[in-house]
Design a protein around this motif. Sequence first.
Motif, PDB file in Angstrom:
ATOM      1  N   ARG A 152      63.346 -98.340 109.173  1.00  0.00           N
ATOM      2  CA  ARG A 152      64.050 -98.082 108.427  1.00  0.00           C
ATOM      3  C   ARG A 152      63.908 -97.080 107.285  1.00  0.00           C
ATOM      4  O   ARG A 152      63.073 -96.291 107.379  1.00  0.00           O
ATOM      5  CB  ARG A 152      63.688 -99.262 107.176  1.00  0.00           C
TER       6      ARG A 152
ATOM      7  N   PRO B 128      58.771-102.293  94.632  1.00  0.00           N
ATOM      8  CA  PRO B 128      57.316-102.356  94.078  1.00  0.00           C
ATOM      9  C   PRO B 128      57.855-100.437  93.378  1.00  0.00           C
ATOM     10  O   PRO B 128      57.013-101.048  92.257  1.00  0.00           O
ATOM     11  CB  PRO B 128      56.844-101.913  95.249  1.00  0.00           C
TER      12      PRO B 128
ATOM     13  N   MET C 171      59.655 -95.663  98.337  1.00  0.00           N
ATOM     14  CA  MET C 171      58.862 -95.987  99.756  1.00  0.00           C
ATOM     15  C   MET C 171      59.214 -96.841 100.759  1.00  0.00           C
ATOM     16  O   MET C 171      58.306 -97.059 101.422  1.00  0.00           O
ATOM     17  CB  MET C 171      57.161 -96.913  98.823  1.00  0.00           C
ATOM     18  N   THR C 172      60.288 -96.980 100.779  1.00  0.00           N
ATOM     19  CA  THR C 172      60.990 -97.412 101.915  1.00  0.00           C
ATOM     20  C   THR C 172      60.722 -98.674 102.820  1.00  0.00           C
ATOM     21  O   THR C 172      60.241 -98.607 104.153  1.00  0.00           O
ATOM     22  CB  THR C 172      60.754 -96.101 103.304  1.00  0.00           C
ATOM     23  N   CYS C 173      59.803 -99.676 101.820  1.00  0.00           N
ATOM     24  CA  CYS C 173      59.715-100.590 101.965  1.00  0.00           C
ATOM     25  C   CYS C 173      60.555-101.699 102.611  1.00  0.00           C
ATOM     26  O   CYS C 173      59.957-102.913 103.121  1.00  0.00           O
ATOM     27  CB  CYS C 173      58.575-101.143 100.959  1.00  0.00           C
ATOM     28  N   GLY C 174      61.759-101.814 102.496  1.00  0.00           N
ATOM     29  CA  GLY C 174      62.509-102.622 102.863  1.00  0.00           C
ATOM     30  C   GLY C 174      62.782-103.343 101.716  1.00  0.00           C
ATOM     31  O   GLY C 174      63.611-104.923 102.790  1.00  0.00           O
ATOM     32  N   PHE C 175      61.730-104.570 100.988  1.00  0.00           N
ATOM     33  CA  PHE C 175      62.088-105.242 100.476  1.00  0.00           C
ATOM     34  C   PHE C 175      63.542-105.468  99.397  1.00  0.00           C
ATOM     35  O   PHE C 175      63.875-106.838  99.680  1.00  0.00           O
ATOM     36  CB  PHE C 175      61.219-105.133  98.703  1.00  0.00           C
TER      37      PHE C 175
END
Lengths: 189, 624
Positions: free
Chosen positions: A71, A98, A130-134
């Motif tokens: 991702r 976030p 932050m490319t967390c994908g949440f």
Amino acid sequence: MYGWGIIKTLWMTLYHFAMTYVEDVRSWLSRGEEGTGEGGSIPGVARGERTHGVFTVRYPSERRELPERYRNFPFFVIDAETEQLRCTACGICAQICPVQCIWIQRAKEPETGRPRRYPVSYYLDTSQCMTCGFCAEFCPFDAIKMDKDFELASYSRPGFVSAKDLAKPEAYHAGIHPTAYAEEAAKRK
Amino acid sequence: MAHLPLDMPAEVWERLQEHFPGALSPAEPPERGEGEDYPQATPHRMIRAVSRSLLMSRPRYEGVLVHSRHLLPVLKFLRDELGYVYLSNLTAVDYPEPLEQFPPHIDVVYHLFRLEGGGYVALHVHTTRDGAILPSITPEFPAANLQEREVWDMFGVRFEGHPDLRRLLMWEGFDGFPMRKDWREAYYEEEHKPFRSRFPDGGDPLYAEERTPSHANIRQSRQGLLDSSPPMDDEFSEADRLLYERMLSADQDPDKPLKTEEMILNMGPHHPSTHGVFRMAVRLDGETVRHLEPVFGYLHRNHEKIGERNTWLQNIPYTDRLDYLNGMTNSLAYCLAMEKLLGWKIPERAEYIRIIMSELSRVVNHMLAAGFFSNELGLYFTGSLYALEERELILDLFEAVSGGRMMFNYMRPGGVAADLPDGWLGQAKQLVHERLPRKVKEMQSFLLDNEILQARSMGVGALSKADAIACGVSGPVLRACGVPYDVRRAEPYGIYERFEFDVVTRQAGDVFARVALRFDEIWQSLKILRQALDQVPEGDIQSHRLSPRMRIPPGETYGRIEAPKGELGFYLVSDGGANPYRYHIRATSLLNLTPLSQLTRGGKIADIVAVLGSIDLTMGEVDR
């Protein structure tokens, strides 16, 4: 014997150096065969459990195949049937984010002011993401998905906040996430 | 038993009550005279009227509330009589509003463990918010050194008797104490996320932070300085002046036969072997190190303050950025602490996946630590690259399952984020059964059998068993001193008790022992992995449906795991809301730095780098 450890270390370096070329020749000989490219499956790079040599990928001329779940930044999905954004402006992605980098303006009926189920404007500041994908994980409508495009350098900060690049067709999503797309389609039926 | 403080053995509570009847029960009459040592701490009615019954009236408030006057005796009693020798965590919580029967206060928390294993004993000490002052326990418990400095830095609690109470992460002269609830950072927008400006009215995010009213909220004043500090001079900044004064005053040898000129040398902040932005001020006598003070905070972003602004779930991706080599174990520790508060059980398959991920992470970390250690000894990058090769293959596995190579965001309270993709187990088995044993053996023999490495590391930077325990170091650094302490065995979490593995130790406690021990641990991790990969059952991976703004019932807990670098703990306080009230990390790398000065003293300057490499720290975790 004193010095044996040093000789062993030097031998090991030499062995790795030599094996890299031996394996290059091997993988060149077995080119075109199925199942030889372990791990990354890049022609010319033997990368995997049985490799003895070095397996550096010479980016950008060689590229690793990215796993399906890889991702980067999110994008909004344009539905194939309606040709509209799937987004219903529910705001879950903006809430779970976030770093709070998703900005969504929900449409309102001009007379009554009641909320409508589509966004007027949507922004995503990829310089903060932050490319967390949440967002993709929690979106109940499969309307936001994670992209795989990682070559996104820009000379200015406005270059990271461009709404037009954010929306991508459903076919693009199906192309980069075949398994997940099939699962989603099965769930919708 | 119902009214017993949570997580505390009954026997401990009884013995404590027996020995400190006044300190722990409400029967104690107020005493004026004793309080004069700490004049600002006396206005409290509550610290005199501490009691078990008061404690229990706050739901799930763990541990014992102690009068500050009795703190040191109680801690010593716990250590000497009851075996709670390991001071693991020390932190504070700010309550600016009256809480139940307590007036506004700062609550300082101590968590102690036994080396034989088992749960913790938590001690709470209250102090006023204005002129907060407590007795320092550093002279007795060196493990508290950096943690007390951090509490002073972040909360403004002054510890009377601390040998070196300087700010830890912020700079001298910084205005305010950032972790207090009423302190607001630059670019402050709202108390809690999600921010109202994002939805439903949206807007343009471009330079939005410059439009927030408090975007320039940063001031420098003398408020953060110790009152006793003399005015600044021009030559050094205040921080440096305090630092150098400390260094010159410490451990001077008056009987030195030959009077030589000593000098102070700064290694870093930009030094290739410090694994980040880390500065060591070294007092040198020729080439011999007389004293060393670590200086850090260059990477400080106040992770804990961000954590308190975030919702519970939003913290998970942030934890990946602490020790950026071990994102999997960081978020695992956080999720375990949350599950402790929630009381959730997680599905079998998720338990196995978690174990596989954390052991793979340990292999990565230990190989990299050994690789970079060789870099530090002057092998340059050759050794590291052999480690990085294996790391790439393990990161391929992580990437296939979570989507990220370093920032995984994979663990969730109640399970994990995604199931293993098809063929993943086969690939992992091949790696664990075939390639890793071969490669670890190869690397172990070429590093540890190398005479140069042995000559540089054997007998260097030795730490005794007793010092290691007193300094509160953990993980491989502790076990290399001969202390068989491993959270996976001492207080098993997840399903670790099902697996067969050894807690390996080495006796020497020197640099070589620490490096060699990491290889021993890789073998144990591979052993666990072989068992776990064969046993993974089918089933669910998530026990609860997570809501973006999930709430956690009020309470506090300290959850810890054996992270690759050592004991990683999360101290969480929930007030029942969607955000953590307090979110504290017991950072492994920070606490392992406590004995650094001791380890390097008397050695040569080149050994500093070797010692630092053998401790294995990540600045992302030290500075937070």
